[in-house]
Motif scaffolding. Structure first.
Motif, mmCIF file in Angstrom:
data_model
loop_
_atom_site.group_PDB
_atom_site.id
_atom_site.type_symbol
_atom_site.label_atom_id
_atom_site.label_comp_id
_atom_site.label_asym_id
_atom_site.label_seq_id
_atom_site.Cartn_x
_atom_site.Cartn_y
_atom_site.Cartn_z
ATOM 1 N N ARG A 90 8.748 35.691 2.549
ATOM 2 C CA ARG A 90 8.830 35.777 4.005
ATOM 3 C C ARG A 90 7.716 34.957 4.659
ATOM 4 O O ARG A 90 7.926 34.324 5.701
ATOM 5 C CB ARG A 90 8.782 37.243 4.454
ATOM 6 N N GLY A 136 8.140 31.673 7.217
ATOM 7 C CA GLY A 136 7.688 31.924 8.579
ATOM 8 C C GLY A 136 8.315 33.152 9.218
ATOM 9 O O GLY A 136 8.338 33.272 10.454
ATOM 10 N N MET A 137 8.807 34.055 8.406
ATOM 11 C CA MET A 137 9.421 35.290 8.908
ATOM 12 C C MET A 137 8.343 36.360 9.110
ATOM 13 O O MET A 137 7.372 36.406 8.343
ATOM 14 C CB MET A 137 10.467 35.807 7.910
ATOM 15 N N PRO A 138 8.489 37.193 10.125
ATOM 16 C CA PRO A 138 7.548 38.320 10.235
ATOM 17 C C PRO A 138 7.708 39.244 9.026
ATOM 18 O O PRO A 138 8.829 39.452 8.545
ATOM 19 C CB PRO A 138 7.957 39.005 11.538
ATOM 20 N N THR A 166 2.895 44.048 11.884
ATOM 21 C CA THR A 166 3.585 42.857 11.366
ATOM 22 C C THR A 166 5.019 42.745 11.871
ATOM 23 O O THR A 166 5.743 41.836 11.439
ATOM 24 C CB THR A 166 3.576 42.857 9.828
ATOM 25 N N LYS A 188 3.491 37.472 13.297
ATOM 26 C CA LYS A 188 3.837 36.828 12.042
ATOM 27 C C LYS A 188 2.593 36.642 11.178
ATOM 28 O O LYS A 188 1.471 36.655 11.668
ATOM 29 C CB LYS A 188 4.493 35.472 12.306
#
Length: 355
Positions: free
Chosen positions: A259, A263-265, A296, A300
């Motif tokens: 993740r 770039g995903m939270p 979170t 991010k």
């Protein structure tokens, strides 16, 4: 004349009988007194004797500062290691021990006599306490644990955590403040003496972390992933708080790294609980809005620092994560997790396990 002689004879016999009766009463009184003394002596020996003549149970007792002899006696009676609190008070006063009883932690045994216990209290604390720091504990939980088991004042603990000087390279550059040592007090079982200064208690746990850090070569492994040691410890703390099974720790670490790469939270519930500052069995949607850099769901990337004390398995998982396509996981009722590589599968898992 005969009646006078008979009268004198009768008076003599009466006096003799009175003397015999008096002597009999005196003997009875002496016998009763001796019996009383004997019973009192046996009773005194009984209350001074051990609670359990055979076998021995170990009992730990903490005697707080400024306790009176009576308060110490009550503590010992409630702990089940003396027969009578009053007997302890009498004994300590009889031998002028009351002002010599020392505060501290003690290990007593139920086959010790009252004089032996009193002598131990005069000599001072003999206990080394086994204190277990569980994996996943936070600084706040450790502060409460040390206060309960060692009598460490919370203020003294937080002062050392925030500003104490510890000469470990891995602490260099960490910002001062109450969260400075989060993640670095290694969870383990320690033997602490009751009078050990809080700084030494903390230094002992930091030294244990340093040992594990070197054994696992964490700094080199963190550098290979483009991370600082602090970031690696942060990942390990997330794994610690999320995983229940050791076999799943590398998988959860792999999800976190996947993740981050995309770039995903992270959307880790444990970070929300840390931001809230309290434990909850379930995280609700309203909790996800808490305004904190540790949340979170709103921010991010990794949180500013660790959220708990990771154990060896979580540290190793963060250093050597599983190579996996997974981006999601959801907890099953038994504590294990269902993993998914896409959102559709994840939503199905949520409907299956979270209802």
């Amino acid at each position: 004349m005969n009646w006078q002689r008979d009268r004198r004879y009768n008076e003599g016999m009466s006096g003799q009988n009175d003397r015999l009766a008096n002597w009999h009463r005196i003997k009875l009184l002496i016998a009763a007194l001796l019996l009383f003394v004997l019973l009192a002596w046996f009773g005194w020996r009984l209350v001074l004797g051990p609670v359990e003549a055979r076998g021995a149970r170990q009992v730990r007792v903490r005697v707080p500062d400024n306790c009176t002899g009576r308060q110490v006696a009550v503590l010992l009676k409630e702990a089940g290691i003396i027969r009578s609190a009053s007997a302890f008070v009498v004994y300590s006063r009889l031998y002028n021990l009351e002002q010599q009883l020392k505060a501290g932690y003690y290990v007593f045994y139920t086959n010790q006599s009252l004089p032996e216990i009193a002598g131990q209290l005069v000599r001072g604390s003999n206990a080394q306490l086994a204190v277990t720091i569980p994996e996943g504990y936070t600084l706040a939980q450790i502060a409460a644990l040390l206060q309960q088991q060692l009598g460490v004042a919370p203020g003294a603990f937080w002062q050392q955590v925030s500003r104490g000087e510890f000469s470990y390279p891995y602490l260099r550059g960490l910002p001062s403040g109450p969260r400075r040592l989060e993640g670095y007090l290694f969870p383990d079982t320690y033997l602490f003496s009751s009078d050990m200064p809080v700084r030494e208690v903390i230094a002992t746990m930091l030294q244990r972390f340093d040992q594990v850090n070197r054994e696992l070569d964490l700094e080199k492994k963190a550098a290979r992933r483009g991370l600082t040691l602090h970031q690696l410890i942060t990942v390990a703390s997330l794994v610690e708080r999320e995983a229940r099974l050791d076999s799943e720790r590398p998988l959860i670490a792999g999800v976190i790294y996947n993740r981050l790469q995309k770039g995903m939270p992270l959307q880790v519930d444990a970070t929300v609980l840390y931001a809230l500052g309290r434990h909850k069995e379930k995280v609700y949607y309203k909790d996800l809005t808490v305004d904190s850099p540790y949340n979170t769901y709103r921010h991010k990337g990794l949180p500013p620092g660790p959220i708990a004390m990771p154990g060896r398995a979580s540290l190793l998982a963060a250093a050597q994560p599983a190579s996996t396509p997974y981006l999601y996981y959801v907890a099953r009722p038994d504590g294990s997790h269902a993993f998914a590589a896409d959102l559709t599968t994840h939503e199905r898992n949520k409907r299956m396990y979270q209802q």
